[in-house]
Design a protein around this motif. Sequence first.
Motif, PDB file in Angstrom:
ATOM      1  N   ALA A 112       0.840  -1.205   0.000  1.00 57.15           N
ATOM      2  CA  ALA A 112       0.000   0.000   0.000  1.00 57.15           C
ATOM      3  C   ALA A 112       0.875   1.255   0.000  1.00 57.15           C
ATOM      4  O   ALA A 112       0.593   2.225  -0.713  1.00 57.15           O
ATOM      5  CB  ALA A 112      -0.934  -0.010   1.208  1.00 57.15           C
ATOM      6  N   CYS A 113       1.952   1.237   0.769  1.00 59.69           N
ATOM      7  CA  CYS A 113       2.865   2.394   0.797  1.00 59.69           C
ATOM      8  C   CYS A 113       3.659   2.492  -0.499  1.00 59.69           C
ATOM      9  O   CYS A 113       3.876   3.588  -1.020  1.00 59.69           O
ATOM     10  CB  CYS A 113       3.815   2.284   1.996  1.00 59.69           C
ATOM     11  N   ALA A 114       4.075   1.347  -1.020  1.00 58.36           N
ATOM     12  CA  ALA A 114       4.820   1.357  -2.283  1.00 58.36           C
ATOM     13  C   ALA A 114       3.945   1.868  -3.418  1.00 58.36           C
ATOM     14  O   ALA A 114       4.415   2.593  -4.310  1.00 58.36           O
ATOM     15  CB  ALA A 114       5.319  -0.050  -2.612  1.00 58.36           C
ATOM     16  N   LEU A 115       2.673   1.515  -3.393  1.00 59.00           N
ATOM     17  CA  LEU A 115       1.757   1.964  -4.449  1.00 59.00           C
ATOM     18  C   LEU A 115       1.622   3.486  -4.419  1.00 59.00           C
ATOM     19  O   LEU A 115       1.619   4.141  -5.469  1.00 59.00           O
ATOM     20  CB  LEU A 115       0.385   1.294  -4.281  1.00 59.00           C
ATOM     21  N   SER A 116       1.545   4.033  -3.226  1.00 60.90           N
ATOM     22  CA  SER A 116       1.458   5.488  -3.112  1.00 60.90           C
ATOM     23  C   SER A 116       2.705   6.140  -3.728  1.00 60.90           C
ATOM     24  O   SER A 116       2.600   7.084  -4.512  1.00 60.90           O
ATOM     25  CB  SER A 116       1.316   5.889  -1.642  1.00 60.90           C
ATOM     26  N   ALA A 117       3.883   5.595  -3.394  1.00 61.24           N
ATOM     27  CA  ALA A 117       5.135   6.157  -3.940  1.00 61.24           C
ATOM     28  C   ALA A 117       5.167   6.013  -5.460  1.00 61.24           C
ATOM     29  O   ALA A 117       5.538   6.955  -6.177  1.00 61.24           O
ATOM     30  CB  ALA A 117       6.336   5.457  -3.307  1.00 61.24           C
ATOM     31  N   ALA A 118       4.763   4.844  -5.957  1.00 62.07           N
ATOM     32  CA  ALA A 118       4.785   4.606  -7.410  1.00 62.07           C
ATOM     33  C   ALA A 118       3.891   5.619  -8.128  1.00 62.07           C
ATOM     34  O   ALA A 118       4.242   6.159  -9.183  1.00 62.07           O
ATOM     35  CB  ALA A 118       4.317   3.182  -7.701  1.00 62.07           C
TER      36      ALA A 118
END
Length: 432
Positions: free
Chosen positions: A138-144
Amino acid sequence: MSTVLHETTTAAASTGSTRKGLREGAFGHARALACRECGHEVELGPSYACPECFGPLEVAYDFPNVTREEIAAGPANIWRYKALLPVPSDIEQSPNTEPGFTRLLQAHNLGRELGIDTLWVKDDSTNPTNSFKDRVVACALSAARELDAKVFACPSTGNLANAVAAAGARAGMKTVVFIPSNLEKPKQVNSAVYTDHLVAVDGNYDDVNKLASEIAGEEEGWAFVNVNVRPFYAEGSKTLGYEIAEQLGWRLPDQVVIPVASGSQLTKVDKAFRELVALGLVEDKPYKVFGAQATGCSPVSVAYKAGTDAIRPVKPDTIAKSLAIGNPADGIYVLDICRRSGGAVEDITDDEVRDGILLLARTEGIFTETAGGTTVGVLKKLVETGQLDPTLETVVINTGMGLKTLDAVADRVGPAATIAPSYDAFVASGVL
Ligand SMILES: Cc1ncc(COP(=O)(O)O)c(C=O)c1O
Ligand SMILES: [Zn+2]
């Protein structure tokens, strides 16, 4: 705008700048990426290695004042801690799988069985794709998204691929997930239902990871969640630590037992506890951190027992495939945290992993996968060998769901009898 996600950021940004083209507050209260080894800071972006010493970068923050009440008023998922994560303040507006705020169960039966006075299971098998990996993704998706990535991708031991494929589907992003080709079938299916781009690689996880790094170096616009956006991804694991403290009534436990593959999750639970103390959200107190590995892939445990910092990579050979990382990126930090806190790293055989799965299922009604079997089995061994104090309040983390690794215990359980559909046949079976 196409974003080159593999470029190495060289501009020092100790003043806290972010890359051009990013919207204000794209990474919340994150200040910079800071090297874990030398402290050098670089601007927020898709960098993961220190340009000075090649040490791993992690997110550093200028945290605002956050109160328990503000957190409690947030949603019942990881975004209740958004002020402490590298995500924008409007994160709830972006489709995501919304993991977190999983149950913390008091494990009376398991505690009694093992002789531990107060034992809790933090059960992350109830996340959207049934492992703790939904948090990091979920955090990686936000960064992506903030970095304008075109492809959402990962090398994975299984659970991460499930989480990336599902979150990418929700976000309408193209996903490509790479797994070792000998992975458990349910984990393969659990990715393939969400994406047409499941790539099985003939090799072990370390080979898959190397391939991912190569692709990240060649292709533009790819966000490999645990490679080139790893610092943002890893922060998601902090929420496990935050939740344990909040669910205990804003207290830290005395002891916590956590499975170790790359070691990222263990290090982030420790980071979460330290942040909560620094923010005044919990009282400072000593706590011990224990790491759990399967003997067939136990490079960190071996180094711990040898009293060395030198972690020798191994070729994994264990049924605990989700933990089968032979060259763990954060292994050295796991050693440091476990030693410094008075904890330990321990490993158990595959048979003990199976025993651990059945022990948790039959005492607490929780069906865990091999990673949880490893953690519960190690918990038992830690008590038996006197490494874990049974009078101290202990939390064991179940990171994944048993339906994904059915084969591990399929031969050990089954019908007590197969009978004709009659009362007489039941009586004759002697089942009761
Ligand atoms: C179920 C489960 N538990 C634990 C881990 C270990 O996580 P880490 O690599 O952060 O040590 C993994 C990694 O894939 C996993 O799938
Ligand atoms: Zn450095």
